[in-house]
Design a protein around this motif. Structure first.
Motif, short mmCIF file in Angstrom:
data_model
loop_
_atom_site.label_atom_id
_atom_site.label_comp_id
_atom_site.label_asym_id
_atom_site.label_seq_id
_atom_site.Cartn_x
_atom_site.Cartn_y
_atom_site.Cartn_z
N ALA A 1 0.85 -1.19 0.00
CA ALA A 1 0.00 0.00 0.00
C ALA A 1 0.88 1.24 0.00
O ALA A 1 1.86 1.30 0.75
CB ALA A 1 -0.91 0.00 1.23
N ARG B 1 -2.33 -0.67 -5.70
CA ARG B 1 -3.79 -0.78 -5.75
C ARG B 1 -4.42 -0.50 -4.40
O ARG B 1 -5.63 -0.61 -4.23
CB ARG B 1 -4.20 -2.18 -6.23
CG ARG B 1 -3.68 -2.55 -7.60
CD ARG B 1 -4.09 -1.51 -8.65
NE ARG B 1 -5.54 -1.36 -8.70
CZ ARG B 1 -6.16 -0.21 -8.97
NH1 ARG B 1 -5.44 0.89 -9.15
NH2 ARG B 1 -7.48 -0.15 -9.02
N THR B 2 -3.61 -0.17 -3.40
CA THR B 2 -4.09 0.15 -2.06
C THR B 2 -3.36 1.39 -1.57
O THR B 2 -2.17 1.56 -1.84
CB THR B 2 -3.83 -1.01 -1.08
OG1 THR B 2 -4.47 -2.19 -1.57
CG2 THR B 2 -4.37 -0.70 0.31
N GLY C 1 -9.39 0.27 -6.50
CA GLY C 1 -8.39 0.31 -5.44
C GLY C 1 -8.99 0.31 -4.06
O GLY C 1 -10.15 0.68 -3.87
N ALA C 2 -8.21 -0.11 -3.09
CA ALA C 2 -8.64 -0.13 -1.69
C ALA C 2 -8.03 1.05 -0.95
O ALA C 2 -6.86 1.40 -1.17
CB ALA C 2 -8.22 -1.43 -1.02
N ARG D 1 -7.54 2.76 2.99
CA ARG D 1 -7.63 2.69 4.45
C ARG D 1 -7.12 4.01 5.01
O ARG D 1 -6.37 4.71 4.35
CB ARG D 1 -6.79 1.51 4.97
CG ARG D 1 -5.32 1.64 4.64
CD ARG D 1 -4.50 0.42 4.98
NE ARG D 1 -4.75 -0.73 4.14
CZ ARG D 1 -3.86 -1.70 3.94
NH1 ARG D 1 -2.65 -1.64 4.52
NH2 ARG D 1 -4.14 -2.73 3.18
N GLU E 1 -11.44 0.23 3.56
CA GLU E 1 -11.00 -1.11 3.92
C GLU E 1 -10.97 -1.26 5.43
O GLU E 1 -11.47 -2.25 5.98
CB GLU E 1 -9.63 -1.38 3.32
CG GLU E 1 -9.14 -2.79 3.48
CD GLU E 1 -7.78 -3.01 2.85
OE1 GLU E 1 -7.52 -4.14 2.43
OE2 GLU E 1 -6.98 -2.05 2.79
N PHE F 1 -3.84 -8.51 3.75
CA PHE F 1 -3.88 -7.10 3.40
C PHE F 1 -2.57 -6.66 2.77
O PHE F 1 -1.50 -7.18 3.11
CB PHE F 1 -4.14 -6.24 4.65
CG PHE F 1 -5.40 -6.58 5.39
CD1 PHE F 1 -6.63 -6.14 4.95
CD2 PHE F 1 -5.35 -7.38 6.54
CE1 PHE F 1 -7.78 -6.46 5.63
CE2 PHE F 1 -6.50 -7.69 7.23
CZ PHE F 1 -7.73 -7.23 6.77
#
Length: 314
Positions: free
Chosen positions: A76, A97-98, A126-127, A129, A156, A247
């Motif tokens: 990430a 992608r995160t 995409g994710a 957080r 996320e 993750f």
């Protein structure tokens, strides 16, 4: 330990950040060379668990890292508390992608704009957080998480919205977004969190972090603390050895530093959203050690005293 590592001559480094990250504008630390390779001792300014950091820093050069079960890990990109345009730029250029987005440092409106910009930069698949670094009280956290969840079109998870386990439990009961808690050593997270955050340095190295992951009984996400490539390699070793890796790892921070201590070809910059797991960290380059040497005598003395405190307590 002292017969294996020359602590007195450990290089002290200082590398500026490209923009402030969690309040840091310069990342400082020491490099420790053992018989098998190098480690990084770079506890954050307010860190008290210095012995754990020393154990982590000496692990790769002495006992080595645990055997990996995977050769690469998804990463990430970390987006610090920057304006929306810069957040979009970081996310879009990362190849990841995160994204892990820092929030809570300013107003909620700015946080919402930053998250929206990251969503645009990552695209719909995409994710996202968020990491609040314990900055909210429970009521503020509940309000903010709802707003940020909408801005992200689904979060996320959120890391450390509040400081204490009791506060985390209050928030978790009132939101649908999963809650992640840092520093799970010796804690019974119980109703306070859905996810545990593991960082090799604060937990005492990859081997000890694996034991923490097993003991806490929660899904785990691997994070870093804005290390150089030598320190990031320890996080990758941990991520490579975890039995389950659900993750993307928050180890995509190399681009937030203005330089590195290893050759450019060995610098841990994600490619297509992944980083490789290596059996040992790369060695620093002599010219990089010289370029980023900490020159303030008072700061050098402070770091050497810090290292000596860790050695004495170990």
């Amino acid at each position: 330990m002292q017969t294996l590592i020359d602590f007195d001559r450990a290089p002290v480094f200082a590398i500026p950040t490209i923009e402030p990250v969690g309040g840091l504008t310069v990342r400082e630390g020491l490099l420790l060379e053992g018989p098998q390779g190098w480690g990084e001792f770079s506890p954050l300014p307010n860190e008290r668990a210095l012995v754990r950091w020393l154990t982590a820093a000496t692990e790769p050069g002495t006992v080595g890292w645990p055997d990996p079960v995977r050769g690469r890990v998804p990463v990430a990109v970390t987006v610090p508390a920057v304006d929306a345009d810069r957040a979009h730029q970081i996310a879009a250029a990362s190849g990841c992608r995160t994204a892990a987005v820092e929030v809570g440092a300013g107003g909620l409106a700015q946080d919402v704009e930053r998250v929206q910009a990251v969503r645009a930069g990552l695209g719909t698949g995409g994710a996202i957080r968020c990491d609040a670094k314990g900055r909210w009280d429970p009521d503020a956290a509940v309000t903010a998480i709802a707003a940020l969840d909408r801005a992200a079109d689904g979060l996320e998870f959120v890391t450390q919205p509040c400081q204490t386990l009791d506060e985390l439990a209050q928030v978790r009961r009132q939101v649908e977004v999963p809650i992640a808690a840092g520093d799970p050593i010796g804690l019974h997270l119980g109703e306070a969190a859905d996810i545990a955050v593991l960082a090799a340095g604060p937990l005492g190295g990859a081997r000890r972090a694996l034991r923490v992951a097993e003991a806490c009984g929660l899904p785990c996400v691997v994070s870093g603390t804005l290390e150089t490539t030598i320190g990031l390699a320890a996080g990758l070793a941990l991520a490579g050895a975890l039995p389950r890796l659900e993750f993307a790892c928050e180890l995509g921070t190399r681009g937030l530093l203005a330089g590195d201590l290893v050759a450019d070809s060995r610098s841990l910059v994600p490619v297509d959203g992944y980083l490789p797991v290596a059996p040992m960290p790369p060695a620093p380059q002599a010219d990089r050690i010289e370029r980023y040497a900490l020159t303030d005598p008072a700061r050098v003395a402070w770091w050497r005293e810090r290292l000596q405190s860790a050695i004495s307590a170990s």
